[in-house]
Design a protein around this motif. Structure first.
Motif, short mmCIF file in Angstrom:
data_model
loop_
_atom_site.label_atom_id
_atom_site.label_comp_id
_atom_site.label_asym_id
_atom_site.label_seq_id
_atom_site.Cartn_x
_atom_site.Cartn_y
_atom_site.Cartn_z
N TRP A 287 -5.36 5.74 -2.84
CA TRP A 287 -5.80 5.37 -1.49
C TRP A 287 -7.16 4.67 -1.54
O TRP A 287 -7.81 4.63 -2.58
CB TRP A 287 -5.83 6.56 -0.55
CG TRP A 287 -6.40 7.86 -1.02
CD1 TRP A 287 -5.71 8.97 -1.38
CD2 TRP A 287 -7.80 8.22 -1.17
NE1 TRP A 287 -6.58 10.00 -1.75
CE2 TRP A 287 -7.85 9.57 -1.62
CE3 TRP A 287 -9.00 7.54 -0.96
CZ2 TRP A 287 -9.06 10.23 -1.86
CZ3 TRP A 287 -10.20 8.20 -1.21
CH2 TRP A 287 -10.23 9.51 -1.65
N ARG B 143 -2.58 -3.47 -3.30
CA ARG B 143 -3.53 -2.47 -3.79
C ARG B 143 -3.85 -2.75 -5.26
O ARG B 143 -2.96 -3.14 -6.03
CB ARG B 143 -2.90 -1.08 -3.64
CG ARG B 143 -3.83 0.09 -3.71
CD ARG B 143 -3.09 1.38 -3.38
NE ARG B 143 -2.48 1.35 -2.07
CZ ARG B 143 -3.10 1.63 -0.92
NH1 ARG B 143 -4.38 1.96 -0.95
NH2 ARG B 143 -2.48 1.57 0.23
N CYS C 124 -7.45 13.33 8.52
CA CYS C 124 -8.03 12.96 7.22
C CYS C 124 -9.27 13.79 6.91
O CYS C 124 -9.85 13.66 5.84
CB CYS C 124 -8.35 11.47 7.20
SG CYS C 124 -8.53 10.77 5.54
#
Length: 358
Positions: free
Chosen positions: A305, A240, A86
């Protein structure tokens, strides 16, 4: 940025990349960063429950004190190890580059460089909010590399930069039975099947202010034993939402429906939650400042995200932004991803612009 300083943080990133550690276990990583800062700067170093910070202090003036944050944990790999998929090795190395540039300089404001672990699980930022109890912080900024966007471009937006999310595990428990006499038991299969059918309607966008998603991560029901009917089941979901209140409403809807199905099918019901992230909602003026001093580009839609930087924005005004890693660069969280060393300098320069501009 001077080449000698760039060489130092490039070598540091290689060190961090080689000692990748999962969230909450970043012992060698933290030691490596602290050692680098002690050897190359005279900044004050202070421990926090979720990491540490380096302090550059100047007499209080007209410019607000600014905190800059970088994360340094890595992702777990299927083999049981860890890898920097990441780019947190690059984030931490870039912030060390800011520390090198601050050494011996006067910029008209105090600066706190916040190094945080456990971002991937959403646990680190909440622990590091201790910074705001210890120090007077006027604004906080953070950055993430963004594959798929033009190299070096600074991208941000007012309002939500990254969505809120949480992992939910739903448990249904019934009654065991021989596979030849399934009617003598209570199977969770009808409840699981109906809930999977219902999830798209529960997350339908017309019910919410912004983006909402209910992603099925996996499920487990019974065992591969053909003489026994299924007695229990688990369903793993990631919920989410673009806004915290959207996520809260989606969570209520999913759990209420699961509980209704459990009652209808005479099942025991329970649930667990993990990897909880608030929405990263940028302050309008701070996002505007990033756009102005970093010559930023507007990010039209929030990133789906999540990023635990949102915890800091509940305590202090600030903004989170992305730095493009290249339109063809491999995506984060994939096996071919690695933070590009050439992105260190643009990231340091973006942070420097935020510190030295009005």
């Amino acid at each position: 940025m001077e080449q000698v300083l760039l060489d130092q943080i490039t070598a540091l990133r290689a060190q961090l990349h080689a000692c990748a550690e999962v969230s909450g276990r970043e012992v060698v990583t933290k030691h490596t960063l602290l050692t680098f800062l002690r050897e190359h700067t005279s900044l004050e170093l202070h421990e926090l429950a979720g990491g540490f910070y380096a302090a550059h202090r100047e007499p209080e003036g007209t410019k607000p004190t600014v905190a800059l944050r970088a994360d340094y944990d890595a992702l777990a790999t299927p083999e049981g190890g860890a890898a920097h998929l990441c780019g947190h090795d690059g984030h931490a190395a870039a912030l060390c580059g800011v520390a090198l540039m601050l050494e011996g300089q006067s910029i008209g404001r105090s600066v706190f460089l916040l190094f945080q672990g456990a971002e991937e699980t959403g646990a680190g930022a909440a622990l590091c909010c201790e910074l705001f109890d210890r120090e007077k912080v006027g604004e906080i900024y953070g950055a993430h590399n963004l594959p798929g966007f033009p190299f070096g471009a600074v991208l941000t937006r007012a309002g939500t930069f990254a969505c809120a999310s949480r992992g939910v595990t739903i448990h249904f428990v019934g009654k065991p039975a021989h596979a030849a006499y399934p009617e003598t038991g209570i199977s969770p299969a009808p409840a699981v099947g109906q809930l999977l059918v219902d999830l798209p309607a529960l997350a339908a966008p017309e019910q919410y202010r912004g983006i909402t998603l209910c992603t099925v991560i996996g499920a487990q029901m019974g065992e591969k034993a053909f003489g026994a009917a299924a007695e229990s089941a688990e369903l793993w979901l990631t919920l989410r939402g673009e806004h915290d209140d959207d996520l809260a409403r989606l969570r209520r809807s999913v759990l209420t429906r699961a509980q209704e199905l459990a009652h209808k099918n005479h099942l025991e019901f329970s649930f667990e939650e993990q990897d909880i992230f608030p929405a990263t909602e940028n302050d309008v003026l701070c996002a505007s400042r990033v756009m102005r001093v970093c010559r930023g580009t507007l990010l039209h839609d929030p990133m789906r995200w999540s990023e635990d930087f949102g915890h800091y924005l509940h305590r202090c005004r600030g903004a989170f932004f992305g730095v493009g890693a290249g339109e063809d660069h491999p995506q984060i969280h994939t096996e071919h991803y690695e933070y590009p060393d050439t992105l260190l300098e643009p990231t340091v320069e973006a942070f420097r612009a935020l510190l030295t501009s009005e």
